[in-house]
Scaffold this motif. Structure first.
Motif: not given
Length: 144
Positions: A10-14, A16-23, A32-41, A50-54
């Motif tokens: 998942i960590d495409k740029n390597k 060491g953390k997963i960004s929202w975009d990678e996730f 493919p039909s999942m909404t941005s809101e659902e992904i954000d949840e 809460g640092d906006r990275h996993i």
């Protein structure tokens, strides 16, 4: 697939953390039909600090929880449905090929057909949910 392998995929740029975009890219490969809101949840639930990275610790905790899930049948059904892209109740080699390609795993159609043959107990050319359950509960998980 171990949680470390999943995290690294998942960590495409390597970094060491997963960004929202990678996730989001990873989730949309399956849904493919999942909404941005659902992904954000989902992302917010995993991003405990809460640092906006996993990070790997947050991901590992989630992975451990999902592996101990009480309702394994429901979890397996959800995973099956991710691969059953046309919703016909069976997984073809081409469906596996499409999903893996979306995830950046460029297996050939022949490799995907070999995966199907490896678990296709009734030899109908598809993976049924029962065959999928058998595959996921055995050492064949590495096929996917």
């Amino acid at each position: 697939m171990s949680y470390v392998q999943a995290f690294e995929e998942i960590d495409k740029n390597k970094d060491g953390k997963i960004s929202w975009d990678e996730f989001a890219q990873w989730i949309r490969a399956f849904s493919p039909s999942m909404t941005s809101e659902e992904i954000d949840e989902m992302f917010t639930e995993l991003d405990v600090d809460g640092d906006r990275h996993i990070d790997i610790v947050e991901f590992a905790k989630c992975y451990a929880v999902s592996e101990k899930e009480e309702d394994d049948e429901a979890v397996l059904k959800e995973a099956f449905e991710l691969f059953d892209t046309n919703g016909d109740g069976k997984i073809s080699a081409s469906e596996i090929h499409v999903v893996l390609k979306r995830l950046g795993n460029n297996k050939s159609m022949e490799e995907c057909a070999r995966m199907v043959r490896g678990v296709d107990a009734d030899e109908d050319g598809y993976v049924s949910f029962e065959e999928f359950k058998t595959m996921m509960s055995s050492n064949n998980k590495a096929l996917l």
